[in-house]
Design a protein around this motif. Structure first.
Motif, PDB file in Angstrom:
ATOM      1  N   ILE A 240      15.707   9.489   1.707  1.00 32.14           N
ATOM      2  CA  ILE A 240      15.759   9.893   0.298  1.00 32.14           C
ATOM      3  C   ILE A 240      17.143   9.614  -0.288  1.00 32.14           C
ATOM      4  O   ILE A 240      17.270   9.122  -1.422  1.00 32.14           O
ATOM      5  CB  ILE A 240      15.391  11.378   0.160  1.00 32.14           C
ATOM      6  N   VAL A 241      18.193   9.914   0.479  1.00 31.12           N
ATOM      7  CA  VAL A 241      19.554   9.650  -0.003  1.00 31.12           C
ATOM      8  C   VAL A 241      19.753   8.154  -0.254  1.00 31.12           C
ATOM      9  O   VAL A 241      20.310   7.743  -1.286  1.00 31.12           O
ATOM     10  CB  VAL A 241      20.587  10.179   1.015  1.00 31.12           C
ATOM     11  N   VAL A 242      19.293   7.337   0.679  1.00 30.22           N
ATOM     12  CA  VAL A 242      19.437   5.885   0.513  1.00 30.22           C
ATOM     13  C   VAL A 242      18.652   5.402  -0.706  1.00 30.22           C
ATOM     14  O   VAL A 242      19.139   4.566  -1.485  1.00 30.22           O
ATOM     15  CB  VAL A 242      18.969   5.143   1.784  1.00 30.22           C
ATOM     16  N   LEU A 243      17.440   5.920  -0.917  1.00 30.48           N
ATOM     17  CA  LEU A 243      16.642   5.511  -2.075  1.00 30.48           C
ATOM     18  C   LEU A 243      17.302   5.928  -3.379  1.00 30.48           C
ATOM     19  O   LEU A 243      17.235   5.191  -4.381  1.00 30.48           O
ATOM     20  CB  LEU A 243      15.230   6.105  -1.971  1.00 30.48           C
ATOM     21  N   CYS A 244      17.943   7.095  -3.403  1.00 29.74           N
ATOM     22  CA  CYS A 244      18.660   7.520  -4.612  1.00 29.74           C
ATOM     23  C   CYS A 244      19.826   6.576  -4.904  1.00 29.74           C
ATOM     24  O   CYS A 244      20.040   6.157  -6.059  1.00 29.74           O
ATOM     25  CB  CYS A 244      19.156   8.952  -4.460  1.00 29.74           C
ATOM     26  N   ALA A 245      20.586   6.237  -3.870  1.00 31.20           N
ATOM     27  CA  ALA A 245      21.689   5.298  -4.044  1.00 31.20           C
ATOM     28  C   ALA A 245      21.170   3.924  -4.463  1.00 31.20           C
ATOM     29  O   ALA A 245      21.778   3.245  -5.310  1.00 31.20           O
ATOM     30  CB  ALA A 245      22.494   5.194  -2.742  1.00 31.20           C
ATOM     31  N   TRP A 246      20.043   3.531  -3.875  1.00 29.76           N
ATOM     32  CA  TRP A 246      19.415   2.257  -4.249  1.00 29.76           C
ATOM     33  C   TRP A 246      19.038   2.257  -5.730  1.00 29.76           C
ATOM     34  O   TRP A 246      19.255   1.267  -6.439  1.00 29.76           O
ATOM     35  CB  TRP A 246      18.173   2.043  -3.385  1.00 29.76           C
ATOM     36  N   GLY A 247      18.499   3.365  -6.212  1.00 24.10           N
ATOM     37  CA  GLY A 247      18.117   3.450  -7.617  1.00 24.10           C
ATOM     38  C   GLY A 247      19.302   3.301  -8.545  1.00 24.10           C
ATOM     39  O   GLY A 247      19.225   2.611  -9.577  1.00 24.10           O
ATOM     40  N   PHE A 249      22.070   1.704  -7.889  1.00 24.19           N
ATOM     41  CA  PHE A 249      22.482   0.301  -7.826  1.00 24.19           C
ATOM     42  C   PHE A 249      21.562  -0.586  -8.654  1.00 24.19           C
ATOM     43  O   PHE A 249      22.034  -1.485  -9.375  1.00 24.19           O
ATOM     44  CB  PHE A 249      22.497  -0.168  -6.369  1.00 24.19           C
ATOM     45  N   GLU A 250      20.253  -0.351  -8.555  1.00 32.09           N
ATOM     46  CA  GLU A 250      19.289  -1.179  -9.283  1.00 32.09           C
ATOM     47  C   GLU A 250      19.484  -1.066 -10.796  1.00 32.09           C
ATOM     48  O   GLU A 250      19.261  -2.030 -11.533  1.00 32.09           O
ATOM     49  CB  GLU A 250      17.863  -0.784  -8.913  1.00 32.09           C
ATOM     50  N   LEU A 251      19.882   0.096 -11.266  1.00 33.11           N
ATOM     51  CA  LEU A 251      20.112   0.280 -12.698  1.00 33.11           C
ATOM     52  C   LEU A 251      21.354  -0.467 -13.178  1.00 33.11           C
ATOM     53  O   LEU A 251      21.477  -0.776 -14.370  1.00 33.11           O
ATOM     54  CB  LEU A 251      20.248   1.769 -13.021  1.00 33.11           C
ATOM     55  N   ARG A 252      22.260  -0.762 -12.275  1.00 34.57           N
ATOM     56  CA  ARG A 252      23.528  -1.380 -12.666  1.00 34.57           C
ATOM     57  C   ARG A 252      23.574  -2.884 -12.431  1.00 34.57           C
ATOM     58  O   ARG A 252      24.417  -3.573 -12.995  1.00 34.57           O
ATOM     59  CB  ARG A 252      24.682  -0.725 -11.888  1.00 34.57           C
ATOM     60  N   THR A 253      22.678  -3.400 -11.582  1.00 39.16           N
ATOM     61  CA  THR A 253      22.731  -4.818 -11.262  1.00 39.16           C
ATOM     62  C   THR A 253      22.019  -5.650 -12.320  1.00 39.16           C
ATOM     63  O   THR A 253      21.133  -5.166 -13.037  1.00 39.16           O
ATOM     64  CB  THR A 253      22.105  -5.085  -9.878  1.00 39.16           C
ATOM     65  N   THR A 254      22.402  -6.909 -12.412  1.00 43.34           N
ATOM     66  CA  THR A 254      21.860  -7.781 -13.470  1.00 43.34           C
ATOM     67  C   THR A 254      20.428  -8.210 -13.181  1.00 43.34           C
ATOM     68  O   THR A 254      19.573  -8.187 -14.073  1.00 43.34           O
ATOM     69  CB  THR A 254      22.751  -9.041 -13.610  1.00 43.34           C
ATOM     70  N   VAL A 258      13.731  -4.325  -8.400  1.00 41.09           N
ATOM     71  CA  VAL A 258      12.762  -3.594  -9.221  1.00 41.09           C
ATOM     72  C   VAL A 258      13.467  -3.149 -10.490  1.00 41.09           C
ATOM     73  O   VAL A 258      14.477  -2.446 -10.420  1.00 41.09           O
ATOM     74  CB  VAL A 258      12.200  -2.365  -8.475  1.00 41.09           C
ATOM     75  N   ASP A 259      12.955  -3.562 -11.635  1.00 39.06           N
ATOM     76  CA  ASP A 259      13.539  -3.148 -12.909  1.00 39.06           C
ATOM     77  C   ASP A 259      13.104  -1.712 -13.191  1.00 39.06           C
ATOM     78  O   ASP A 259      12.007  -1.461 -13.696  1.00 39.06           O
ATOM     79  CB  ASP A 259      13.076  -4.086 -14.032  1.00 39.06           C
ATOM     80  N   LEU A 260      13.970  -0.759 -12.857  1.00 36.69           N
ATOM     81  CA  LEU A 260      13.607   0.645 -12.990  1.00 36.69           C
ATOM     82  C   LEU A 260      13.450   1.075 -14.442  1.00 36.69           C
ATOM     83  O   LEU A 260      12.744   2.050 -14.724  1.00 36.69           O
ATOM     84  CB  LEU A 260      14.654   1.518 -12.286  1.00 36.69           C
ATOM     85  N   ARG A 261      14.079   0.362 -15.359  1.00 36.00           N
ATOM     86  CA  ARG A 261      13.904   0.708 -16.773  1.00 36.00           C
ATOM     87  C   ARG A 261      12.479   0.377 -17.226  1.00 36.00           C
ATOM     88  O   ARG A 261      11.869   1.131 -17.984  1.00 36.00           O
ATOM     89  CB  ARG A 261      14.937  -0.027 -17.624  1.00 36.00           C
ATOM     90  N   VAL A 262      11.961  -0.749 -16.758  1.00 30.41           N
ATOM     91  CA  VAL A 262      10.570  -1.081 -17.054  1.00 30.41           C
ATOM     92  C   VAL A 262       9.646  -0.101 -16.346  1.00 30.41           C
ATOM     93  O   VAL A 262       8.650   0.367 -16.905  1.00 30.41           O
ATOM     94  CB  VAL A 262      10.252  -2.532 -16.630  1.00 30.41           C
ATOM     95  N   THR A 263       9.992   0.226 -15.110  1.00 32.03           N
ATOM     96  CA  THR A 263       9.170   1.163 -14.331  1.00 32.03           C
ATOM     97  C   THR A 263       9.115   2.537 -14.984  1.00 32.03           C
ATOM     98  O   THR A 263       8.122   3.261 -14.838  1.00 32.03           O
ATOM     99  CB  THR A 263       9.738   1.291 -12.905  1.00 32.03           C
TER     100      THR A 263
END
Length: 477
Positions: A240-247, A249-254, A258-263
């Motif tokens: 869960i901690v890794v997935l939170c950190a992954w999220g 990162f995904e919001l900040r990368t170009t 997975v585009d979490l904003r679209v999700t």
């Protein structure tokens, strides 16, 4: 002239759908191919029961992880190309399994076979690229149904082969089926499906893989290890901690995996949440009904059927999913995918309600389980359509892959929760032969509750307000 028009003119739609559907059936077949052999695996592989449990767990975890990653790779490098890579991995896995007599190579083989689950969401995404709008609804329903068809047909085939041939024959059959699918993909599926520009998010892939591996293994094995066991807690919390950190990162990368904003958009988010609930409802029946059929009659609740007969009783559920494809396509064209999803969840809820009252005979379980298949066939047809009408065509593969992950999450949670409920009922009832009737009733009630949750969530999914390409997604002509 659009790319879709060109693709449609150069490809036979019926043959494309057939190739995609058969590939989906083969991938789903891999999920159930060893279930009839599970009690015998320690002897066959010269390993402990705890060790051989990884043969099943590895496949489920690999399948869940593969779907969103393969979807994004398909968007970037071509869906057909990535799907064929997955089929090659599935073929290699089947051959390795056929040659394996020990645990380590068998686990590797099952990981390779599990990774092929990504061909189902990729196949659905390909349909959007190559089919005319009027064909999309029923074609999506058919390819979505392969998840249930492959599993339903796989059980009796596996049981029959395991009882009459060397167990390695199952893997050789799987290899032959995969080879056929690979050839059909190469010959029938158009190569020039749509792609999007961007770079591969290596860090995103690594983060999602590590997070999901930890979380899903904890959920899958927690019932066996104990939920307070340090292994379970370490994997679950760490995942869960890794997935939170992954999220973050995904919001900040170009170019995120997975585009979490679209999700996070209402239609996508709610559809994915509904997918978790429907995945739970599906797998609850997959756990409860086989045990009701196979437990000895001396328990007072079981019917004492052999594995082969029990599998044949359950097989019509998968066939019902396939039979619903044209019905689902028609409903979707007239009313849209949202009412289709609600209708599927309602049918499942009715099925579980009936099961709470009628579960004492073979015919009652046959009818109820077939109705569950009808509901799943309708609901699983609606989910990809709801996703694709809410995301741009450039993200179709990744979005469908994430939705497949949500369904896998629902089935994993169901396996843990329903398994714990039934195990607890056996201990509480002092039975050494299996769960009690009250345990089964609670498990069925949880399946009913999941279906109701799916209905409620689906009711709030916003309707598409834009011109459609057969799904509700805005398109340019």
């Amino acid at each position: 002239m659009t790319d879709r028009t060109l693709l449609t003119r150069t490809a036979n739609p019926n043959l494309v759908v057939a190739a995609l559907a058969l590939a989906g059936v083969s991938a789903a077949f891999m999920q159930t191919i060893l279930i009839p052999l599970q009690p015998r695996l320690p002897q066959l592989l010269n390993a402990t029961s705890e060790g051989t449990a990884w043969v099943i767990t590895a496949t489920l975890v690999a399948a869940a992880i593969s779907s969103p990653i393969a979807g994004r790779l398909g968007d970037l490098y071509g869906k057909r190309r990535i799907a064929m890579v997955l089929l090659v991995l599935q073929l290699l896995g089947a051959i390795l399994a056929a040659l394996s007599d020990t645990l380590p190579p068998m686990i590797i083989a099952r990981v390779l076979q599990g990774m092929a689950a990504g061909v189902i969401p990729l196949g659905i995404a390909i349909l959007r690229d190559v089919l005319p709008p009027r064909r999309l609804g029923s074609a999506i329903a058919l390819v979505s149904a392969t998840l249930g068809v492959g599993g339903a047909l796989g059980l009796p085939i596996s049981a029959l082969v395991a009882d009459n041939l060397d167990w390695h024959a199952l893997s050789w059959i799987a290899a032959a089926l995969t080879a056929i699918c690979l050839v059909l993909y190469a010959v029938l599926v158009p190569a020039n499906t749509s792609r999007t520009a961007g770079r591969l998010d290596i860090i995103g892939i690594a983060g999602l893989t590590v997070g999901l591996v930890g979380s899903l293994i904890a959920v899958s094995r927690g019932g066996e290890w104990g939920w307070a066991d340090p292994r379970t807690l370490t994997l679950l919390i760490g995942g869960i901690v890794v997935l939170c950190a992954w999220g973050v990162f995904e919001l900040r990368t170009t170019d995120p995996l997975v585009d979490l904003r679209v999700t996070a958009r209402g239609p996508v988010l709610l559809t994915n949440l509904a997918s978790i609930a429907m995945g739970f409802a599906l797998f609850a029946s997959n756990i409860v009904f086989p045990q009701l059929l196979a437990l000895p009659t001396t328990t007072g609740i079981g019917l004492g059927l052999s594995l082969l007969i029990a599998a044949l009783v359950l097989a019509p559920s998968g066939l019902a999913m396939m039979a619903m494809a044209p019905v689902a396509g028609r409903i979707q064209r007239v009313h849209g995918p949202k009412p289709l999803l609600i209708a599927g969840a309602v049918v499942i809820a009715i099925s579980y309600g009936g099961a709470l009252l009628f579960h004492a005979t073979l015919w009652q379980i046959l009818i109820v389980n077939t109705l569950v298949g009808v509901g799943i066939g309708l609901g699983y047809a609606a989910m990809p359509a709801l996703i694709m009408q809410a995301v741009p065509a450039s993200e179709t593969g990744a979005a469908n892959g994430l939705n497949a992950l949500m369904r896998s999450l629902g089935t994993s949670v169901a396996a843990a929760v329903i398994g714990a409920v039934l195990a607890q009922s056996a201990m509480t009832g002092g039975s050494d032969t299996g769960p009690t009737e009250s345990g089964f009733m609670l498990a069925l009630a949880l399946g009913l509750a999941a279906a109701v949750v799916c209905i409620v969530i689906a009711a709030f999914i916003p309707r598409a307000q834009t011109p459609t390409d057969g799904l509700g997604a805005k398109t340019t002509r």
